[in-house]
Every structure is written in C-alpha cells, then in structure tokens.
Design a protein around this motif. Structure first.
Motif, PDB file in Angstrom:
ATOM      1  N   PRO A  92       0.822  -1.218   0.000  1.00  0.00           N
ATOM      2  CA  PRO A  92       0.000   0.000   0.000  1.00  0.00           C
ATOM      3  C   PRO A  92       0.852   1.263   0.000  1.00  0.00           C
ATOM      4  O   PRO A  92       0.935   2.002   0.979  1.00  0.00           O
ATOM      5  N   LEU A  93       1.503   1.515  -1.144  1.00  0.00           N
ATOM      6  CA  LEU A  93       2.378   2.676  -1.281  1.00  0.00           C
ATOM      7  C   LEU A  93       1.611   3.959  -1.558  1.00  0.00           C
ATOM      8  O   LEU A  93       2.115   5.054  -1.330  1.00  0.00           O
ATOM      9  N   GLY A  94       0.399   3.850  -2.094  1.00  0.00           N
ATOM     10  CA  GLY A  94      -0.308   5.009  -2.564  1.00  0.00           C
ATOM     11  C   GLY A  94       0.213   5.432  -3.925  1.00  0.00           C
ATOM     12  O   GLY A  94       1.197   4.897  -4.431  1.00  0.00           O
ATOM     13  N   PRO A  95      -0.418   6.420  -4.548  1.00  0.00           N
ATOM     14  CA  PRO A  95      -0.045   6.815  -5.905  1.00  0.00           C
ATOM     15  C   PRO A  95       1.238   7.632  -5.997  1.00  0.00           C
ATOM     16  O   PRO A  95       1.835   7.718  -7.062  1.00  0.00           O
ATOM     17  N   GLU A  96       1.698   8.250  -4.875  1.00  0.00           N
ATOM     18  CA  GLU A  96       2.879   9.108  -4.938  1.00  0.00           C
ATOM     19  C   GLU A  96       3.848   8.841  -3.781  1.00  0.00           C
ATOM     20  O   GLU A  96       4.087   9.709  -2.938  1.00  0.00           O
ATOM     21  N   ALA A 135       6.016 -10.394   3.848  1.00  0.00           N
ATOM     22  CA  ALA A 135       4.572 -10.187   3.945  1.00  0.00           C
ATOM     23  C   ALA A 135       3.986  -9.669   2.637  1.00  0.00           C
ATOM     24  O   ALA A 135       2.867 -10.031   2.268  1.00  0.00           O
ATOM     25  N   ALA A 136       4.736  -8.831   1.925  1.00  0.00           N
ATOM     26  CA  ALA A 136       4.241  -8.315   0.640  1.00  0.00           C
ATOM     27  C   ALA A 136       4.085  -9.434  -0.379  1.00  0.00           C
ATOM     28  O   ALA A 136       3.108  -9.469  -1.140  1.00  0.00           O
ATOM     29  N   THR A 195      -6.314  -4.521   4.836  1.00  0.00           N
ATOM     30  CA  THR A 195      -7.265  -4.555   3.727  1.00  0.00           C
ATOM     31  C   THR A 195      -6.718  -3.727   2.565  1.00  0.00           C
ATOM     32  O   THR A 195      -6.413  -2.549   2.720  1.00  0.00           O
ATOM     33  N   ARG A 196      -6.569  -4.377   1.401  1.00  0.00           N
ATOM     34  CA  ARG A 196      -6.064  -3.697   0.204  1.00  0.00           C
ATOM     35  C   ARG A 196      -7.219  -3.343  -0.721  1.00  0.00           C
ATOM     36  O   ARG A 196      -8.081  -4.167  -0.999  1.00  0.00           O
ATOM     37  N   ARG A 197      -7.212  -2.102  -1.144  1.00  0.00           N
ATOM     38  CA  ARG A 197      -8.155  -1.633  -2.158  1.00  0.00           C
ATOM     39  C   ARG A 197      -7.356  -1.130  -3.350  1.00  0.00           C
ATOM     40  O   ARG A 197      -6.253  -0.626  -3.199  1.00  0.00           O
ATOM     41  N   SER A 208      -3.505   1.845  -7.122  1.00  0.00           N
ATOM     42  CA  SER A 208      -2.620   1.844  -5.953  1.00  0.00           C
ATOM     43  C   SER A 208      -3.344   1.859  -4.624  1.00  0.00           C
ATOM     44  O   SER A 208      -2.797   1.418  -3.605  1.00  0.00           O
ATOM     45  N   GLY A 209      -4.572   2.379  -4.564  1.00  0.00           N
ATOM     46  CA  GLY A 209      -5.226   2.547  -3.281  1.00  0.00           C
ATOM     47  C   GLY A 209      -4.541   3.643  -2.471  1.00  0.00           C
ATOM     48  O   GLY A 209      -3.717   4.404  -2.973  1.00  0.00           O
TER      49      GLY A 209
END
Length: 407
Positions: A154-158, A326-327, A365-367, A374-375
């Motif tokens: 869960p890095l996010g978009p930036e 874990a990833a 929880t991954r979205r 990216s969530g």
C-alpha cells in the motif's frame, strides 16, 4: 538460469510404462487417476546477483503460501504449482523469462518478480499477452500504467513524496528535529526517484540539503561515500540503499569512526542491516513486522509461524518475517481472492473483480482504486533497536511498551 517447480506433497516416484518419472515433472493428465491438472503460476525472482538476499525472502514466502493453499484444497479445487525462474537480478532476463513462461511453459497465471526494473520489464510482457499481473515491490507506481497490474504494497499513488513525508513526521515528533539532511542514493530506479521526491519534501519543510550524491547500483566500496557524508555532517542521513548496500555503508562509516546521529535507509536487506553493530537507531520503511498489531491481520499469525519455521530450515540470515516476506504473501492472497471471486481463471475478469472489491491480507485490507490501482498510502517507519526491528511511527503501530528512540 535455474528453475524451481514447487509442488508440496507431490515429490514421489511413479512407475509408468517401465520408466521411473518424477511426478512433479508430469502433467496431471499423464499421471492417471483422473486428477485435475494443477494450476501453474509462473514468475521470476533474483535468486542470484545483488538482489538475491531479498529474492530468497520472497521465494520462501511464496512457498509458504502455496504449501498452505494446497493443504486446504488448492485453488478452485485444483492444486497449485509454482514455476519459479532465476532472473539473476537482471531486468533483461526477467523480460525473456516471462515470455518463456507464457509462450513455452504456458502457465495459467503470473506472479510479478522483485525489484522495480524487473517488474517493469515483466509487466511489459504481461501487457502484450493481456495477463493479470500482481506484484509486491514496485517502488514507483507511475511506471505502471497497465490497467491489469495490481500492487500488494500500500504505497499510494505518490510514494516519492509520501515516504519522506511520513519519515519527517516521525522525526518532527522528537525533541530535536533535524535541520539539515544528506541524500545519498543508489541509482536503482525507484530509489533514485524517491530520493528526488524526498529532496522536494525536505525543501518544502525548511530542511537544508547539505549533500546530494548518487552512486551506481551494485556499488560495494563505500569508503569515499562515507567520507563525503562525514564531511557534510547532516542531522539526518537519507540513504537510498538497496539490499546489502545499507550494511556496506554502515561498515564504511565505522571504518572512519563516524555514525550519523539519525539515519534512514530505504530498502535494506533486513537481517544483515539490523544485525550490524552500527545499526542502532537506524530507521527504514515498513508495512508489516512480526509483532502486534500486524499479527492480527488476515492470515498473519499462521503466516509468521510457518515462515519462521521454513526460513530457518532454508538457512536464510534473517529468520523473521518482515514487510518483504509479507508483501509477497499478500500478493498471493490477492491472486487467490481474485480467482475465487470470479470462480474461474480469467485474467480480465479477475482484474475487474480486484478493481471493484477489497481484499483482506496480512498487510491489512487492500483496495485498488485511484491512480495505478494503488489505493491509499499506508506507510510506516520502523527502527533498529537492540538487534530487532520495531515499528515506531505512526504510534498506533508500535508494539506494547515500545518508543521511538531518537536524539
């Protein structure tokens, strides 16, 4: 280039037509008994070369997942076979090997490799063949516009901005926040991009950059680099080290009797780094460690126990789960959820399902909404304390009794 076929509980010898054959080397339809053919998932990892210390971690995590999945009946009622090739830490090899997996080996599904450059190379192949592509370690989401790729982390978009934001948030919480910073980074693509983004954030926050230095990925002699850092005397060292580079830089600084008061290393090999005598107080990014509250995530407790047992048997230097393991495990949880959600092996349908549904994983929880699927960003900071990694920021992720130790 080596090849590993991982099929738990199938390493037996069968006598057929007067010839002994390895069962795990035969298609299921050739083994008789009417058994359904296994689902074959193909991918590569850097099992040799400079990224091998981390590649080995991902390999064990994948094997733990496949073993557990097959013990509970497999995927869609079929056993799963992992076909794993060694890309030797070379993106060109990854590209060639993913073509082989699709065209010659005819695997059913793909799992992404480790390392930004290899992921981008493999993703291009997946895109040409319209294959679902789940990956666990791409550091720069902007390099992944392919609509059927999904990141486990869960890095996010930036992350080029967000990673240094969360790091400086952590240090700003201390009694003496840093006022100067040195950026010393590998030219490894994601590390270089994150360093440049970090400099933007540091400037925005009023920190003075006293050193900006880049070195070739795979560098082993850090003597000159250590001397440059000592001369700059930053309040905080931001090191874009990858794999063993962090430990090598620590050793080089020790040889000149220097240790930064505060130091951050980007993607260090977990075991060699935290066990280094100079690592005390060092920080890095994390998304999972083998302590509460992470161990309360979906499947985490069982994963930690199985991984720690297997990694000791494999002789890896760091017999503990961290976010790299874990990833990889989460990537497989995402693949399983997509197949079950659709009810069949259909790359496009599975991709559509992932864009529309959350998945519970060991990372939480991954979205997959927003840019690059990216969530939201959910990055944390961990610190080396007494030979162990401890999550220290944000505070709610600290284990009981832990604190952020900083000057």
């Amino acid at each position: 280039m080596s090849i590993t076929r991982f099929q738990p509980q199938r390493r037996v010898l069968l006598a057929a037509a007067g010839t002994l054959m390895l069962a795990y080397g035969l298609p299921a339809h050739a083994q008789g008994g009417g058994a359904a053919e296994p689902i074959r998932v193909g991918g590569t990892l850097p099992l040799t070369g400079p990224l091998a210390p981390v590649g080995g971690i991902h390999k064990v995590a994948a094997e733990v997942f496949v073993d557990a999945l097959n013990k509970r009946g497999g995927l869609l009622g079929r056993k799963v076979e992992l076909m794993l090739l060694d890309d030797q830490s070379q993106p060109g090899n990854a590209r060639t090997l993913y073509e082989r997996l699709i065209t010659r080996e005819k695997v059913d599904l793909l799992m992404g490799p480790y390392g930004t450059s290899s992921i981008i190379a493999a993703m291009g192949v997946a895109q040409r063949f319209n294959k679902l592509f789940i990956q666990s370690s791409l550091g720069d989401p902007s390099l992944a516009p392919y609509e059927m790729q999904f990141p486990a982390l869960p890095l996010g978009p930036e992350p080029r901005l967000a990673d240094t934001e969360v790091l400086l948030d952590a240090y700003a919480s201390t009694t003496t926040p840093p006022k100067t910073i040195a950026f010393v980074t590998s030219k490894f693509p994601s590390a270089l991009d994150l360093a440049k983004g970090g400099q933007e954030i540091a400037a925005k926050r009023g920190l003075k950059t006293v050193l900006s230095l880049e070195y070739e990925f795979g560098t082993r002699d850090f003597g000159g680099i250590a001397a440059r850092i000592k001369d700059a005397a930053p309040d905080l060292l931001w090191s874009g080290a990858v794999g063993l580079e962090a430990a090598q830089l620590l050793d080089a600084m020790k040889r000149i009797d220097y240790q930064p008061a505060r130091q951050f290393h980007l993607f260090p090999a977990p075991g060699p780094t935290v066990s280094n005598p100079q690592a005390g107080g060092l920080t890095t990014l994390t998304w999972f460690e083998d302590h509460a509250p992470f161990t309360q995530n979906a499947g985490a407790a069982e994963f930690v126990a199985a991984y720690n047992e297997r990694v000791k048997a494999a002789g890896l230097a760091w017999p503990h789960v961290d976010y790299q393991a874990a990833a990889e495990f989460a990537a497989w949880q995402i693949l399983e959820a997509a197949a079950k959600g659709v009810g069949r092996l259909d790359d496009k349908a599975m991709a559509a399902w992932l864009r529309a549904n959350p998945v519970d994983t060991v990372l939480g929880t991954r979205r997959f909404d927003g840019k690059f699927n990216s969530g939201a960003a959910d990055t944390k900071i961990k610190q080396a304390q007494n030979g162990k990694w401890v999550t220290v920021w944000p505070p709610k992720f600290r284990p009981s009794g832990a604190a952020f130790v900083a000057p």
